[in-house]
Scaffold this motif. Structure first.
Motif, PDB file in Angstrom:
ATOM      1  N   ARG A  61     -95.315 -21.295  29.805  1.00 60.80           N
ATOM      2  CA  ARG A  61     -94.293 -21.507  28.779  1.00 60.80           C
ATOM      3  C   ARG A  61     -93.298 -20.348  28.783  1.00 60.80           C
ATOM      4  NH1 ARG A  61     -96.121 -25.639  25.439  1.00 60.80           N
ATOM      5  NH2 ARG A  61     -98.388 -25.983  25.492  1.00 60.80           N
ATOM      6  N   PHE A  62     -92.118 -20.615  28.230  1.00 57.53           N
ATOM      7  CA  PHE A  62     -91.112 -19.565  28.122  1.00 57.53           C
ATOM      8  C   PHE A  62     -90.288 -19.749  26.859  1.00 57.53           C
ATOM      9  CE2 PHE A  62     -88.577 -22.962  29.906  1.00 57.53           C
ATOM     10  CZ  PHE A  62     -87.324 -22.784  29.331  1.00 57.53           C
ATOM     11  N   THR A  63     -89.713 -18.673  26.391  1.00 55.89           N
ATOM     12  CA  THR A  63     -88.699 -18.702  25.342  1.00 55.89           C
ATOM     13  C   THR A  63     -87.625 -17.684  25.700  1.00 55.89           C
ATOM     14  OG1 THR A  63     -89.742 -17.004  23.950  1.00 55.89           O
ATOM     15  CG2 THR A  63     -90.375 -19.296  23.542  1.00 55.89           C
ATOM     16  N   ASP A  70     -82.288 -19.939  19.953  1.00 60.41           N
ATOM     17  CA  ASP A  70     -83.487 -19.887  20.792  1.00 60.41           C
ATOM     18  C   ASP A  70     -83.555 -21.099  21.718  1.00 60.41           C
ATOM     19  OD1 ASP A  70     -84.077 -17.698  19.243  1.00 60.41           O
ATOM     20  OD2 ASP A  70     -85.518 -18.758  17.974  1.00 60.41           O
ATOM     21  N   VAL A  71     -84.149 -20.875  22.878  1.00 64.30           N
ATOM     22  CA  VAL A  71     -84.441 -21.943  23.833  1.00 64.30           C
ATOM     23  C   VAL A  71     -85.895 -21.774  24.252  1.00 64.30           C
ATOM     24  CG1 VAL A  71     -83.910 -22.949  26.084  1.00 64.30           C
ATOM     25  CG2 VAL A  71     -82.064 -22.017  24.672  1.00 64.30           C
ATOM     26  N   SER A  72     -86.632 -22.871  24.336  1.00 66.14           N
ATOM     27  CA  SER A  72     -88.032 -22.789  24.730  1.00 66.14           C
ATOM     28  C   SER A  72     -88.349 -23.909  25.703  1.00 66.14           C
ATOM     29  CB  SER A  72     -88.950 -22.890  23.506  1.00 66.14           C
ATOM     30  OG  SER A  72     -88.767 -24.136  22.844  1.00 66.14           O
ATOM     31  N   GLY A  73     -89.506 -23.803  26.355  1.00 63.02           N
ATOM     32  CA  GLY A  73     -89.881 -24.858  27.282  1.00 63.02           C
ATOM     33  C   GLY A  73     -91.069 -24.484  28.142  1.00 63.02           C
ATOM     34  N   VAL A  74     -91.237 -25.262  29.212  1.00 63.13           N
ATOM     35  CA  VAL A  74     -92.342 -25.092  30.157  1.00 63.13           C
ATOM     36  C   VAL A  74     -91.779 -25.130  31.570  1.00 63.13           C
ATOM     37  CG1 VAL A  74     -94.478 -26.097  31.059  1.00 63.13           C
ATOM     38  CG2 VAL A  74     -94.009 -26.176  28.608  1.00 63.13           C
ATOM     39  N   ASP A  83     -89.335 -28.267  31.370  1.00 60.23           N
ATOM     40  CA  ASP A  83     -88.965 -28.824  30.070  1.00 60.23           C
ATOM     41  C   ASP A  83     -88.162 -27.780  29.322  1.00 60.23           C
ATOM     42  OD1 ASP A  83     -90.094 -31.328  30.263  1.00 60.23           O
ATOM     43  OD2 ASP A  83     -91.964 -30.768  29.294  1.00 60.23           O
ATOM     44  N   ILE A  84     -87.073 -28.205  28.658  1.00 53.81           N
ATOM     45  CA  ILE A  84     -86.260 -27.305  27.852  1.00 53.81           C
ATOM     46  C   ILE A  84     -86.023 -27.953  26.499  1.00 53.81           C
ATOM     47  CG2 ILE A  84     -84.010 -26.204  27.580  1.00 53.81           C
ATOM     48  CD1 ILE A  84     -83.781 -25.930  30.528  1.00 53.81           C
ATOM     49  N   ASP A  85     -86.231 -27.188  25.433  1.00 56.97           N
ATOM     50  CA  ASP A  85     -85.969 -27.654  24.072  1.00 56.97           C
ATOM     51  C   ASP A  85     -84.963 -26.719  23.410  1.00 56.97           C
ATOM     52  OD1 ASP A  85     -87.955 -29.771  24.128  1.00 56.97           O
ATOM     53  OD2 ASP A  85     -89.461 -28.197  23.987  1.00 56.97           O
ATOM     54  N   TYR A 234     -92.499 -14.902  28.720  1.00 53.16           N
ATOM     55  CA  TYR A 234     -93.239 -15.806  29.594  1.00 53.16           C
ATOM     56  C   TYR A 234     -94.716 -15.707  29.209  1.00 53.16           C
ATOM     57  CZ  TYR A 234     -89.009 -15.782  32.499  1.00 53.16           C
ATOM     58  OH  TYR A 234     -87.709 -15.904  32.957  1.00 53.16           O
ATOM     59  N   PHE A 235     -95.375 -16.852  28.990  1.00 56.82           N
ATOM     60  CA  PHE A 235     -96.760 -16.796  28.515  1.00 56.82           C
ATOM     61  C   PHE A 235     -97.488 -18.114  28.804  1.00 56.82           C
ATOM     62  CE2 PHE A 235     -93.824 -18.164  25.288  1.00 56.82           C
ATOM     63  CZ  PHE A 235     -94.443 -19.192  24.604  1.00 56.82           C
TER      64      PHE A 235
END
Length: 264
Positions: A61-63, A70-74, A83-85, A234-235
Motif C-alpha cells: 500500500r501507499f499514500t 491525499d492520495v492512497s492506493g495499492v 489502485d489509486i483513490d 509505503y507499507f
C-alpha cells in the motif's frame, strides 16, 4: 504476514560481503602476511535508494500527501497493477474518484456526495467503468501503471545531498532544486515547489524489513502559500491485496459522461 527483508538492499549486502570474503581469501593465499583492506563504510544515500520498492517486491500500500490533499492506493508489481483513490472536496459536494490500472488497461469509479444527486444528473454509473484511452484528451488525463514508486521517492533521493544516518533506520539530508530543476516537473502540483529555492530538508525512515517506510520533503512558504510537507509512505508489503483486471459484469464500458468528466 510475509515481508521481504529488503530485497535490493539485502542482495547488494550479500554480494558485497561475498566479494570482500573472496578478496580476503585470495590475498591470504598469496601472502600470509598480507592484510585485506577494510571495506568502505555504507553510503546512506545508496542505502535509501536500495530501500525504494522495485519490481521484485510483493504488493504493498501507499499514500502521498501534500497541501492539495491525499492520495492512497495499492501497487502490485507482479501483475503490473495499481489502485489509486482520491478525494476532492468542494463547498457543494465531495468527489471520490478511484482508478485501477493493470498493464495497459484502466478502469474508473466515481462517487459524488452532496445535497444534489450530481451522479444522476451527469448520468454516471456507480460501478467500475473501463476507459478507452483514445477517447481521453491529453497524455496526462488518464493514469496508467508506471512502476513501483508512485511517490517519486527515488527521484527525490537521487537529488538529495549530504544524506546522513541518525537513529537506526532514520535518514536526513537536503534536496537542491536548482541542481535538479526537472524534479519540480516530476513533482508537479506541490504547492510553490517550482518557486522554492535553496535546500529543502528531507527525512526518511527505512523499516526493519529493509523497505522504505516514509519520506518527507519540507516545502517552504512562498507568497500567500504556507509552508507544508510532501509525505510518501509505503507499507503492508506482502499483505496488500492483488490488483487484477475486472472480469464479467463487475465493470462496464465507460459512457460519454465519463469522458466529459475527464476531458472537461
Amino acid at each position: 504476514m510475509t515481508q521481504r527483508t529488503g530485497t535490493t538492499a539485502t542482495t547488494r549486502r550479500i554480494a558485497a560481503t561475498a566479494v570482500a570474503l573472496l578478496a580476503a581469501t585470495l590475498v591470504a593465499g598469496c601472502d600470509d602476511k598480507a592484510t585485506p583492506e577494510a571495506a568502505p563504510p555504507p553510503d546512506p544515500k545508496q542505502e535509501l535508494l536500495a530501500a525504494v520498492p522495485d519490481e521484485q517486491d510483493p504488493a504493498f500500500r501507499f499514500t502521498t500527501s501534500d497541501a492539495a490533499g491525499d492520495v492512497s492506493g495499492v501497487v502490485d508489481p507482479a501483475n503490473q497493477g495499481m489502485d489509486i483513490d482520491t478525494v476532492t472536496k468542494d463547498k457543494d459536494f465531495t468527489l471520490e474518484m478511484s482508478f485501477r490500472m493493470v498493464e495497459t488497461r484502466t478502469w474508473m469509479r466515481v462517487n459524488f456526495k452532496g445535497a444534489k444527486d450530481i451522479q444522476k444528473l451527469m448520468k454516471l454509473p456507480t460501478k467500475w467503468m473501463e476507459l478507452d484511452p483514445t477517447k481521453v484528451e491529453g497524455p496526462d488525463s488518464l493514469p496508467a501503471y508506471e512502476g513501483t514508486d508512485p511517490g517519486n521517492a527515488e527521484a527525490i533521493i537521487q537529488a538529495a545531498t549530504e544524506v546522513q544516518t541518525g537513529e537506526p533506520g532514520t535518514y536526513a539530508g537536503a534536496v537542491d532544486l536548482s541542481a535538479v530543476p526537472e524534479l519540480a516537473d516530476i513533482l508537479e502540483g506541490l504547492a510553490a515547489l517550482d518557486d522554492a529555492a535553496g535546500q529543502l530538508p528531507l527525512t526518511a525512515v527505512v523499516g526493519a524489513d529493509g523497505n522504505l517506510t516514509s519520506l518527507t520533503l519540507e516545502i517552504p512558504a512562498a507568497g500567500k502559500q504556507k509552508a507544508s510537507e510532501y509525505v510518501v509512505e509505503y507499507f503492508d508489503f506482502g499483505s496488500a491485496p492483488e490488483v487484477v483486471a475486472f472480469t464479467g459484469d463487475t465493470a462496464q464500458q465507460a459512457p460519454a459522461a465519463a469522458y466529459d468528466l475527464l476531458n472537461g
